[in-house]
Scaffold this active site. Structure first.
Site, PDB file in Angstrom:
ATOM      1  N   CYS A  76      -0.537   5.912  -5.840  1.00  0.00           N
ATOM      2  CA  CYS A  76       0.771   5.372  -5.513  1.00  0.00           C
ATOM      3  C   CYS A  76       0.660   3.872  -5.266  1.00  0.00           C
ATOM      4  CB  CYS A  76       1.336   6.064  -4.275  1.00  0.00           C
ATOM      5  SG  CYS A  76       3.039   5.583  -3.894  1.00  0.00           S
ATOM      6  N   CYS A  80       3.015   4.133   2.400  1.00  0.00           N
ATOM      7  CA  CYS A  80       3.763   4.749   3.497  1.00  0.00           C
ATOM      8  C   CYS A  80       2.791   5.366   4.505  1.00  0.00           C
ATOM      9  CB  CYS A  80       4.714   5.808   2.958  1.00  0.00           C
ATOM     10  SG  CYS A  80       5.889   5.156   1.748  1.00  0.00           S
ATOM     11  N   CYS A  83       2.427   9.279   4.671  1.00  0.00           N
ATOM     12  CA  CYS A  83       2.233  10.016   3.414  1.00  0.00           C
ATOM     13  C   CYS A  83       1.316  11.218   3.611  1.00  0.00           C
ATOM     14  CB  CYS A  83       1.655   9.089   2.349  1.00  0.00           C
ATOM     15  SG  CYS A  83       1.408   9.898   0.745  1.00  0.00           S
TER      16      CYS A  83
END
Length: 290
Positions: A76, A80, A83
């Site tokens: 990714c 975040c 996650c």
């Protein structure tokens, strides 16, 4: 046993291939044994009854993957902090192997497929994802094909090429404050996550793809009121998740994330839901429900 949703990894698809082969051999072997026993009808009656009951129990224990979440990549471009599916490997199953697994899932009863990650548009700039979406809609004739994405890698050219094969696109957005998104890790450089969200909403409308929003409610956004922006974007569904800890992913010694600081209480989550009770498209996903 019927599963409403099944999360699928590349390893699972390979295991499914092996399992399917074993089932075929077991079925053939069972029929051969049944033919052989036909010569001994006197004893065969009891054996046949036992086999029938055994086969019935086996049928009851078969998992039907009607709705499948295929996390085909862990990579990714966002970071975040909460996650739960982190980049512990860069492996992606080759396209033809992935198609073979998807076909087996369809034969096992799959009706819905959702592609996720990681960020599914990152691998081969979304072309790999597009080919799987097209295969599921055209070749497998699945009624529902969807994607969950952070939206940062999506271009209009992707819609032009693959939009006809996609039913639903869900984009993750936790806040309409850019500073909050940066604190969470849902950002990349100077790109505006919120501007991308509005662009994608427009493309979904133009190319007739149902638009959804997913939000993870955590300690950084739990006190916000997103009512105005959600109503303006008007998604068909706004799925609201409570921040969840998963050992080995975003919690624990082997995890790549430390999500403890993002965790909120059940009461805080309920207060957020109450604040947005007027939003008709809201669908809550508490940790208890997940």
């Amino acid at each position: 046993m019927l599963l409403s949703s099944l999360i699928v990894s590349p390893r699972f698809i390979l295991e499914l291939c092996i399992s399917t082969i074993n089932c075929i051999f077991s079925s053939v072997f069972s029929k051969v044994c049944s033919w052989s026993r036909g010569a001994c009808r006197a004893t065969n009656s009891l054996v046949s009854d036992a086999n029938s009951q055994s086969e019935q129990r086996a049928d009851e224990n078969v998992t039907t993957p009607t709705s499948v979440n295929y996390h085909f990549t862990r990579k990714c471009n966002y970071k975040c902090g909460f996650c739960f599916h982190t980049a512990k490997t860069s492996f992606v199953l080759p396209l033809e192997e992935a198609k073979r697994g998807l076909k087996l899932l369809k034969e096992a009863g799959m009706e819905k497929i959702n592609f996720s990650g990681g960020e599914p548009f990152l691998h081969e700039k979304g072309d790999f994802l597009g080919k799987m979406v097209q295969y599921c809609k055209i070749d497998l004739q699945l009624p529902s094909v969807s994607i969950v994405s952070n939206g940062s890698m999506i271009k209009e050219t992707w819609f032009q090429k693959y939009g006809d094969f996609l039913d639903i696109l869900a984009v993750s957005c936790d806040s309409f404050d850019e500073e909050t998104n940066q604190l969470i890790g849902r950002s990349q450089g100077r790109k505006s996550h919120i501007e991308n969200l509005y662009k994608i909403r427009s493309w979904c409308q133009q190319y007739k793809v149902a638009f959804k929003i997913n939000s993870v409610i955590n300690s950084f956004n739990v006190h916000e009121d997103l009512t105005e922006q959600i109503n303006q974007l008007n998604p068909v569904r706004w799925k609201v998740f409570q921040c969840l800890l998963i050992d080995g992913e975003n919690a624990g010694e082997t995890a790549l994330r430390e999500a403890e600081k993002f965790v909120i209480s059940d009461l805080q989550f309920q207060e957020f839901l109450d604040r947005h009770s007027a939003v008709s498209c809201l669908v809550p996903e508490s940790n208890e429900k997940v």
